[in-house]
Design a protein around this motif. Sequence first.
Motif, PDB file in Angstrom:
ATOM      1  N   LYS A  48     -10.279 -17.780  92.134  1.00 30.62           N
ATOM      2  CA  LYS A  48     -10.896 -18.671  90.785  1.00 30.62           C
ATOM      3  C   LYS A  48      -9.253 -18.357  90.159  1.00 30.62           C
ATOM      4  O   LYS A  48      -8.578 -19.114  89.107  1.00 30.62           O
ATOM      5  N   ASN A  49      -8.083 -17.979  90.510  1.00 31.97           N
ATOM      6  CA  ASN A  49      -7.088 -18.038  90.169  1.00 31.97           C
ATOM      7  C   ASN A  49      -6.009 -17.630  90.978  1.00 31.97           C
ATOM      8  O   ASN A  49      -5.708 -17.006  91.744  1.00 31.97           O
ATOM      9  N   LEU A  50      -5.031 -18.867  90.950  1.00 30.69           N
ATOM     10  CA  LEU A  50      -4.156 -19.415  92.423  1.00 30.69           C
ATOM     11  C   LEU A  50      -3.292 -18.092  91.989  1.00 30.69           C
ATOM     12  O   LEU A  50      -2.094 -17.825  93.251  1.00 30.69           O
ATOM     13  N   ASP A  51      -2.407 -17.804  90.564  1.00 30.39           N
ATOM     14  CA  ASP A  51      -1.180 -16.887  90.665  1.00 30.39           C
ATOM     15  C   ASP A  51      -1.627 -15.695  91.186  1.00 30.39           C
ATOM     16  O   ASP A  51      -1.157 -15.149  91.106  1.00 30.39           O
ATOM     17  N   GLU A  52      -3.093 -15.166  90.562  1.00 24.78           N
ATOM     18  CA  GLU A  52      -3.835 -13.377  90.910  1.00 24.78           C
ATOM     19  C   GLU A  52      -2.264 -13.178  92.202  1.00 24.78           C
ATOM     20  O   GLU A  52      -2.827 -13.882  93.802  1.00 24.78           O
ATOM     21  N   LYS A  53      -1.901 -11.756  91.963  1.00 25.73           N
ATOM     22  CA  LYS A  53      -1.077 -10.939  92.597  1.00 25.73           C
ATOM     23  C   LYS A  53      -2.346 -10.692  94.152  1.00 25.73           C
ATOM     24  O   LYS A  53      -3.295  -9.768  93.498  1.00 25.73           O
ATOM     25  N   VAL A  54      -1.772 -10.303  95.480  1.00 22.32           N
ATOM     26  CA  VAL A  54      -2.417  -9.601  96.313  1.00 22.32           C
ATOM     27  C   VAL A  54      -1.514  -8.413  97.493  1.00 22.32           C
ATOM     28  O   VAL A  54      -0.604  -9.148  97.294  1.00 22.32           O
ATOM     29  N   THR A  55      -1.620  -7.186  97.633  1.00 21.86           N
ATOM     30  CA  THR A  55      -1.171  -6.691  98.221  1.00 21.86           C
ATOM     31  C   THR A  55      -0.610  -6.184  99.796  1.00 21.86           C
ATOM     32  O   THR A  55      -1.730  -6.474 100.265  1.00 21.86           O
ATOM     33  N   VAL A  56       0.046  -6.460 100.340  1.00 19.33           N
ATOM     34  CA  VAL A  56      -0.090  -7.128 102.102  1.00 19.33           C
ATOM     35  C   VAL A  56      -0.092  -5.555 102.837  1.00 19.33           C
ATOM     36  O   VAL A  56       0.544  -4.716 101.365  1.00 19.33           O
ATOM     37  N   VAL A  57      -1.228  -5.302 103.774  1.00 18.84           N
ATOM     38  CA  VAL A  57      -1.649  -3.638 103.818  1.00 18.84           C
ATOM     39  C   VAL A  57      -0.984  -3.777 105.031  1.00 18.84           C
ATOM     40  O   VAL A  57      -1.484  -4.866 106.439  1.00 18.84           O
TER      41      VAL A  57
END
Length: 417
Positions: free
Chosen positions: A71-80
């Motif tokens: 939904k939001n391309l600028d949302e961040k995710v954390t690499v594990v």
Amino acid sequence: MKKLMTVLLTLILIIPVSFVHGEDLQLHSQFAYAYDGTSGQVLYDKAGNEKMFPASMTKVMTVYTALEKIKNLDEKVTVVNSDVDQWWAKGASIANLEVGMTPTYRDLLYGALYPSGADACYILATRTYGSEEAFIKGMNDNAKKLGMDHTHFTNVVGLHDENHYSTCHDMALGLAAAYKLPAFKEVFNGRRYHATVNLWYFSVLTKIENKYHVSAPLILGAKSGYTNQAQHCLASAMALGDHDVFIVTGHAQSDGTGGVAVQDANTISQYLNNTKKVVTPVHQGDVVKKVSVCNAKLTSKTLIAKEDVSVVVDKSIADKDVKVSWDGPDSISAPYAKNKVIGKQVISANGQKLKEITYKNDKDIKIAIKSTVEEHRIPIIVLAFIMALILMIHHRNKKIRRKARRKRQRQKQAKRS
């Protein structure tokens, strides 16, 4: 005064047409296919429906499937750790993501398509669907919806598996669907990208040109693939006039010159550009057909083209030789259900059918008793006259029989007296 109802264009049914056989062009690729995503025509076909291994062209469908959920391309995710620790052992390409980084979804799209990062693909899959298994099911479901009938995915990155397969035709359909998404098109047609996690990514076209000095100036964007079993593959896009054309090649073996898949894409794109043109025989607002309507309040329907309809033909064909004809009835009768097909507009050139546009009824047409009576006025009048004549004859015969009966009664009375 006649009542009119306009029926808009509701469905386009494409009749694929192959303009050139695969052996007519000298290619490195064993399989090749050029598909016009605008008109639905097949512009080039060299064993395009034969089974092949798509390798990292798979990532086109990975990104497409992920974009349906993002939904939001600028949302961040954390690499594990689980996102990155498995790919070196599997020999997969990576986007150089590290544990603790917080890339955006946009970064991951570029990471999947430019360096062909398995880590980026895995993160897209697990964050949008919850697990890789669920995501793979989503990919296969999408393939089925898109008509990719000879495709099956077992992983999100394109690692070799005998049950992970497709065809150039199917991959072209997948690319055509993905290309309609603005976010995908922007990434696919780019050349370089600086991620928010301070990583630079370069497209396959940029890398091939820099490394081998091989270019394909008409190709707007591309996604490559390679495994030992698949050899060199490429899914690419070009423009032919205002049409989007998708070229997919597979199993190109290197001849030592480098960039063989890009060379083939260039050969096909140059061929199409030099020999084909776009013709628009149907324009928005054109009256397609005026169909009479029986047994209803309205007396006719006017079929109107909702949009321009164009086709690709050889440049040797004059525009005037691209013909449009009607394949359907001149009249219809109520009741006529909504969405029931009325007829087809057929576009052809030199006797070869190129495209069909199917028109459906946009509203239920019910029987109107008054209209039915008016349309059958003369037969009804004739029938009424016949019925009246029969009644008159019956009445006359009845009267004659009554007179005869009275006469017989008088004669009997006379004999008695």
